[in-house]
Design a protein around this motif. Structure first.
Motif, PDB file in Angstrom:
ATOM      1  N   ILE A  37       0.935  -1.138   0.063  1.00  0.00           N
ATOM      2  CA  ILE A  37       0.059   0.047  -0.011  1.00  0.00           C
ATOM      3  C   ILE A  37       0.952   1.236   0.073  1.00  0.00           C
ATOM      4  CG2 ILE A  37      -1.787   1.121   1.309  1.00  0.00           C
ATOM      5  CD1 ILE A  37      -2.628  -1.339   2.562  1.00  0.00           C
ATOM      6  N   PRO A  38       0.774   2.042  -0.778  1.00  0.00           N
ATOM      7  CA  PRO A  38       1.479   3.337  -0.993  1.00  0.00           C
ATOM      8  C   PRO A  38       1.443   4.320   0.453  1.00  0.00           C
ATOM      9  CG  PRO A  38      -0.118   3.779  -2.402  1.00  0.00           C
ATOM     10  CD  PRO A  38      -0.604   2.414  -1.835  1.00  0.00           C
ATOM     11  N   PRO A  39       2.218   4.691   0.968  1.00  0.00           N
ATOM     12  CA  PRO A  39       2.388   5.442   2.361  1.00  0.00           C
ATOM     13  C   PRO A  39       1.285   6.499   2.199  1.00  0.00           C
ATOM     14  CG  PRO A  39       4.579   5.837   1.249  1.00  0.00           C
ATOM     15  CD  PRO A  39       3.713   4.786   0.415  1.00  0.00           C
ATOM     16  N   THR A  40       0.318   6.660   2.961  1.00  0.00           N
ATOM     17  CA  THR A  40      -0.608   7.918   2.990  1.00  0.00           C
ATOM     18  C   THR A  40      -0.116   9.045   3.965  1.00  0.00           C
ATOM     19  OG1 THR A  40      -1.679   6.762   4.659  1.00  0.00           O
ATOM     20  CG2 THR A  40      -2.453   6.470   2.557  1.00  0.00           C
ATOM     21  N   PRO A  41      -0.378  10.350   3.580  1.00  0.00           N
ATOM     22  CA  PRO A  41       0.140  11.095   4.296  1.00  0.00           C
ATOM     23  C   PRO A  41      -0.763  11.376   5.686  1.00  0.00           C
ATOM     24  CG  PRO A  41      -0.995  12.097   2.293  1.00  0.00           C
ATOM     25  CD  PRO A  41      -0.863  10.626   2.302  1.00  0.00           C
ATOM     26  N   ARG A  42       0.095  12.065   6.559  1.00  0.00           N
ATOM     27  CA  ARG A  42      -0.494  12.209   7.782  1.00  0.00           C
ATOM     28  C   ARG A  42      -1.787  13.131   7.864  1.00  0.00           C
ATOM     29  NH1 ARG A  42       0.541   7.878  10.371  1.00  0.00           N
ATOM     30  NH2 ARG A  42       2.835   7.453  10.408  1.00  0.00           N
ATOM     31  N   ILE A  43      -2.554  12.992   8.750  1.00  0.00           N
ATOM     32  CA  ILE A  43      -3.926  13.594   8.700  1.00  0.00           C
ATOM     33  C   ILE A  43      -3.426  15.581   8.834  1.00  0.00           C
ATOM     34  CG2 ILE A  43      -5.680  14.625  10.028  1.00  0.00           C
ATOM     35  CD1 ILE A  43      -6.086  11.627  11.122  1.00  0.00           C
ATOM     36  N   ALA A  45      -0.778  17.047   7.589  1.00  0.00           N
ATOM     37  CA  ALA A  45      -0.340  17.279   6.352  1.00  0.00           C
ATOM     38  C   ALA A  45      -1.455  17.353   5.221  1.00  0.00           C
ATOM     39  CB  ALA A  45       0.791  16.002   5.853  1.00  0.00           C
ATOM     40  N   SER A  46      -2.275  16.253   5.354  1.00  0.00           N
ATOM     41  CA  SER A  46      -3.476  16.421   4.556  1.00  0.00           C
ATOM     42  C   SER A  46      -4.445  17.878   4.507  1.00  0.00           C
ATOM     43  CB  SER A  46      -4.312  15.130   4.523  1.00  0.00           C
ATOM     44  OG  SER A  46      -3.610  14.150   4.315  1.00  0.00           O
ATOM     45  N   MET A  47      -4.469  18.183   5.854  1.00  0.00           N
ATOM     46  CA  MET A  47      -5.502  19.157   6.122  1.00  0.00           C
ATOM     47  C   MET A  47      -4.782  20.288   5.872  1.00  0.00           C
ATOM     48  SD  MET A  47      -8.351  18.244   7.517  1.00  0.00           S
ATOM     49  CE  MET A  47      -8.904  19.639   8.139  1.00  0.00           C
ATOM     50  N   GLU A  48      -3.186  20.459   6.120  1.00  0.00           N
ATOM     51  CA  GLU A  48      -2.452  21.855   5.751  1.00  0.00           C
ATOM     52  C   GLU A  48      -2.596  21.977   4.169  1.00  0.00           C
ATOM     53  OE1 GLU A  48       1.206  21.109   7.167  1.00  0.00           O
ATOM     54  OE2 GLU A  48       0.763  21.820   9.186  1.00  0.00           O
ATOM     55  N   ARG A  49      -2.550  20.814   3.739  1.00  0.00           N
ATOM     56  CA  ARG A  49      -2.674  20.968   2.009  1.00  0.00           C
ATOM     57  C   ARG A  49      -4.007  21.168   1.472  1.00  0.00           C
ATOM     58  NH1 ARG A  49      -1.715  15.838   0.413  1.00  0.00           N
ATOM     59  NH2 ARG A  49      -4.192  15.371  -0.174  1.00  0.00           N
ATOM     60  N   ILE A  50      -5.121  20.970   2.236  1.00  0.00           N
ATOM     61  CA  ILE A  50      -6.424  21.009   1.801  1.00  0.00           C
ATOM     62  C   ILE A  50      -6.812  22.693   2.048  1.00  0.00           C
ATOM     63  CG2 ILE A  50      -8.911  20.818   2.214  1.00  0.00           C
ATOM     64  CD1 ILE A  50      -8.162  18.025   2.762  1.00  0.00           C
ATOM     65  N   VAL A  51      -6.346  22.973   3.383  1.00  0.00           N
ATOM     66  CA  VAL A  51      -6.739  24.665   3.582  1.00  0.00           C
ATOM     67  C   VAL A  51      -5.926  25.580   2.723  1.00  0.00           C
ATOM     68  CG1 VAL A  51      -6.067  26.149   5.395  1.00  0.00           C
ATOM     69  CG2 VAL A  51      -7.228  24.161   6.026  1.00  0.00           C
TER      70      VAL A  51
END
Length: 115
Positions: A37-43, A45-51
């Motif tokens: 499974i490809p590594p998923t970004p942490r929550i 990091a994902s929230m910062e990218r979405i914001v």
């Protein structure tokens, strides 16, 4: 004397059921968690990218304006039952209630319990 020619039907059904059960038992064991499974970004990091994406996509407004689809100020609308669809709804409800009362009074079926 009773001759039963379909005695094997019960045996065949049981054998098919047993075969299905034994086939389906190892399925949960075959579903392993060790697949690549490809590594998923942490929550975070994902929230910062979405914001960052949402802030960049929406232009900053100096004054908060009401959307056009919301209509005018509250209290300025005439109300639902004063509009065309509201009046139609009232007429349909009144006709339904009137018909229910009429049909209850002019029922052709009479029971002993009603008298």
């Amino acid at each position: 004397m009773t001759v039963r020619t379909t005695w094997w039907c019960g045996l065949v059904a049981r054998a098919v059921l047993l075969a299905m059960i034994t086939t389906l038992i190892p399925l949960p064991a075959a579903a392993s968690d060790t697949a690549t499974i490809p590594p998923t970004p942490r929550i975070k990091a994902s929230m910062e990218r979405i914001v960052a994406r949402d802030v960049a996509a929406t232009p900053a407004r100096k004054a908060v304006a009401r959307d056009d689809r919301q209509g005018g100020a509250p209290g300025s609308s005439p109300g639902f039952f004063k509009s065309g669809p509201g009046m139609v709804a009232l007429v349909v409800m009144a006709a339904g209630a009137g018909y229910a009362l009429y049909s209850a009074q002019h029922d052709r079926l009479h029971s002993a319990g009603k008298k």
